[in-house]
Scaffold this active site. Structure first.
Site, mmCIF file in Angstrom:
data_model
loop_
_atom_site.group_PDB
_atom_site.id
_atom_site.type_symbol
_atom_site.label_atom_id
_atom_site.label_comp_id
_atom_site.label_asym_id
_atom_site.label_seq_id
_atom_site.Cartn_x
_atom_site.Cartn_y
_atom_site.Cartn_z
ATOM 1 N N TRP A 40 63.659 -8.431 -25.689
ATOM 2 C CA TRP A 40 62.348 -8.184 -26.324
ATOM 3 C C TRP A 40 62.332 -6.712 -26.714
ATOM 4 O O TRP A 40 62.436 -5.849 -25.837
ATOM 5 C CB TRP A 40 61.272 -8.490 -25.290
ATOM 6 C CG TRP A 40 59.887 -7.932 -25.466
ATOM 7 C CD1 TRP A 40 59.358 -6.825 -24.855
ATOM 8 C CD2 TRP A 40 58.809 -8.506 -26.219
ATOM 9 N NE1 TRP A 40 58.034 -6.677 -25.192
ATOM 10 C CE2 TRP A 40 57.674 -7.684 -26.018
ATOM 11 C CE3 TRP A 40 58.703 -9.628 -27.047
ATOM 12 C CZ2 TRP A 40 56.447 -7.953 -26.626
ATOM 13 C CZ3 TRP A 40 57.479 -9.887 -27.644
ATOM 14 C CH2 TRP A 40 56.371 -9.067 -27.440
ATOM 15 N N SER A 42 60.333 -3.928 -27.261
ATOM 16 C CA SER A 42 58.946 -3.657 -26.895
ATOM 17 C C SER A 42 58.366 -2.498 -27.707
ATOM 18 O O SER A 42 59.006 -1.450 -27.854
ATOM 19 C CB SER A 42 58.954 -3.307 -25.404
ATOM 20 O OG SER A 42 57.944 -2.415 -25.063
ATOM 21 N N ASP A 54 51.701 3.988 -27.184
ATOM 22 C CA ASP A 54 51.920 2.702 -27.862
ATOM 23 C C ASP A 54 50.666 2.391 -28.676
ATOM 24 O O ASP A 54 49.784 1.652 -28.231
ATOM 25 C CB ASP A 54 52.171 1.640 -26.771
ATOM 26 C CG ASP A 54 52.451 0.264 -27.332
ATOM 27 O OD1 ASP A 54 52.697 0.144 -28.545
ATOM 28 O OD2 ASP A 54 52.413 -0.701 -26.543
ATOM 29 N N ASP A 81 58.762 -7.244 -30.986
ATOM 30 C CA ASP A 81 57.322 -7.100 -30.788
ATOM 31 C C ASP A 81 56.786 -6.406 -32.045
ATOM 32 O O ASP A 81 57.089 -5.237 -32.289
ATOM 33 C CB ASP A 81 57.120 -6.243 -29.534
ATOM 34 C CG ASP A 81 55.683 -5.815 -29.306
ATOM 35 O OD1 ASP A 81 54.792 -6.281 -30.031
ATOM 36 O OD2 ASP A 81 55.476 -5.010 -28.366
ATOM 37 N N ARG A 155 50.320 -14.059 -30.268
ATOM 38 C CA ARG A 155 49.825 -13.547 -28.979
ATOM 39 C C ARG A 155 48.325 -13.329 -29.059
ATOM 40 O O ARG A 155 47.836 -12.729 -30.016
ATOM 41 C CB ARG A 155 50.566 -12.240 -28.695
ATOM 42 C CG ARG A 155 49.923 -11.325 -27.687
ATOM 43 C CD ARG A 155 50.929 -10.283 -27.264
ATOM 44 N NE ARG A 155 50.354 -9.047 -26.823
ATOM 45 C CZ ARG A 155 51.058 -7.955 -26.533
ATOM 46 N NH1 ARG A 155 52.377 -7.959 -26.670
ATOM 47 N NH2 ARG A 155 50.461 -6.867 -26.127
ATOM 48 N N HIS A 186 48.352 -12.933 -22.962
ATOM 49 C CA HIS A 186 48.483 -11.656 -22.256
ATOM 50 C C HIS A 186 47.315 -11.464 -21.297
ATOM 51 O O HIS A 186 46.171 -11.822 -21.607
ATOM 52 C CB HIS A 186 48.550 -10.500 -23.260
ATOM 53 C CG HIS A 186 49.311 -9.319 -22.723
ATOM 54 N ND1 HIS A 186 49.991 -9.327 -21.526
ATOM 55 C CD2 HIS A 186 49.511 -8.070 -23.232
ATOM 56 C CE1 HIS A 186 50.559 -8.153 -21.322
ATOM 57 N NE2 HIS A 186 50.295 -7.373 -22.346
HETATM 58 C C1 SPV Z 1 55.209 -4.285 -25.168
HETATM 59 O O1 SPV Z 1 56.151 -4.346 -24.376
HETATM 60 O O2 SPV Z 1 55.100 -3.432 -26.025
HETATM 61 C C2 SPV Z 1 54.161 -5.302 -25.098
HETATM 62 C C3 SPV Z 1 53.884 -5.875 -23.823
HETATM 63 O O3 SPV Z 1 53.524 -5.550 -26.076
HETATM 64 S S1 SPV Z 1 52.731 -4.903 -23.040
HETATM 65 O O4 SPV Z 1 53.131 -3.514 -23.121
HETATM 66 O O5 SPV Z 1 52.745 -5.439 -21.713
HETATM 67 O O6 SPV Z 1 51.443 -5.109 -23.693
HETATM 68 MG MG MG Z 2 53.776 -4.130 -27.576
#
Ligand code: SPV
Ligand code: MG
Length: 301
Positions: A40, A42, A54, A81, A155, A186
């Site tokens: 994944w 991320s 993020d 993602d 999601r 989530h």
């Molecule tokens: C990421 O890994 O960027 C995700 C999952 O979207 S979380 O950070 O858990 O939202």
């Molecule tokens: Mg993410």
């Protein structure tokens, strides 16, 4: 490096499908060596790698360029993602084409408003995009893919925004009906309460995906029993590397030397092995050989 299998075929082979977060070709390769069947990429890890929150600071092209390198570096499927899809349906349509062309096996699009913020930040006032709008994005992704093997995950952040089970279900059903191959549910609470309530009520035929970051007391096998066929461990590689670097840097700063550190850091040989130095040396030898052959065979002028 090719040899990628589709997420659908992995789901037919063995459950649960454990997917591990990565942020670079090297971290993806470590995941493959550890035995993971899919990675994944991320948004949290990619952002952190760039020293950023993020929060959609990185553009699609910046992310895609790393993701493309990751696809070239491993032979297991890569799931990207894609946050909220970098725009509207039209942007999602083109994004899907570009990601599939880059070698990605699947994407995930969440119903956050652009620019999104990490689900674990203090909840702001942001609403989710209207359900119909996100369903249109999922349909646009389905329309944009070339192969039906390209795996589209929708999601919902309904639980993250405290909108409750009924809203989460309503949204997930709409996304499933728009063509999603899987639903990511989530949750940021410390128990399985929300995800279990969701899976008990789930009445569509596509798999559920969970991301057990805050409710980390459950194994992937526990989560499969709770109705989740795909389990994403989204950020552990990044967190492990942060701790490892902090420890090594602190050690060198404190001791003004790296004496005593070798036992707890990778050897250079290990780094060479992971980055293909033996293969490169074999290649160099083969170039040398063909060069010699050519010199022998070419007539002297
Ligand atoms: C990421 O890994 O960027 C995700 C999952 O979207 S979380 O950070 O858990 O939202
Ligand atoms: Mg993410």
């Amino acid at each position: 490096m090719l040899q990628v299998h589709s997420i659908h075929s992995l789901l037919d082979q063995e459950l649960p499908l454990e997917v591990i977060g990565c942020h670079s070709p090297l971290s993806a390769r470590l995941a493959q060596v550890a035995g993971f069947k899919a990675v994944w990429v991320s948004s949290l890890e990619l952002s952190a790698l760039n020293g950023l929150p993020d929060a959609n600071f990185l553009t699609m092209s910046e992310n895609l360029s790393v993701i493309q390198s990751i696809c070239r570096s491993v032979s297991i499927p890569v799931i990207a993602d894609c946050d909220s899809g970098y725009g509207n349906e039209l942007n999602v349509y083109r994004m899907t084409q570009l990601y599939e062309h880059a070698g990605v096996s699947g994407i995930c699009i969440e119903d956050n408003v652009f620019p999104k913020k990490c689900s674990f930040y203090e909840a702001g006032e942001e609403e989710l995009v209207p359900m119909e709008e996100h369903a249109r994005k999922i349909a646009a992704a389905c329309k944009g893919r070339r192969s039906n093997d390209f795996f589209i995950m929708a999601r919902t952040e309904a639980f993250i925004r405290n909108l409750g089970l009924q809203e989460a279900l309503k949204r997930a059903r709409a996304y499933a009906d728009a063509g999603a191959d899987a639903i990511v549910v989530h949750s940021k609470i410390k128990t399985d309460e929300e995800i279990v309530a969701f899976s008990r009520a789930w009445d569509r035929d596509i798999p559920l995906v969970c991301i057990p970051t805050t409710y980390n007391q459950y194994s992937s096998v526990d989560l499969l029993e709770k109705g989740y066929k795909i389990v994403i461990f989204a950020n552990h590689g990044l967190r492990a590397s942060v701790s490892a670097m902090q420890a090594a840097f602190d050690h060198i700063k404190k001791n003004r030397s790296s004496i005593g550190l070798d036992g707890s850091i990778a050897s250079l040989q290990e780094v060479f092995r992971l980055t293909g130095v033996p293969e490169m040396e074999r290649l160099i030898a083969s170039f040398q050989f063909s060069h010699d052959v050519q010199r022998v065979q070419s007539p002297r002028l």
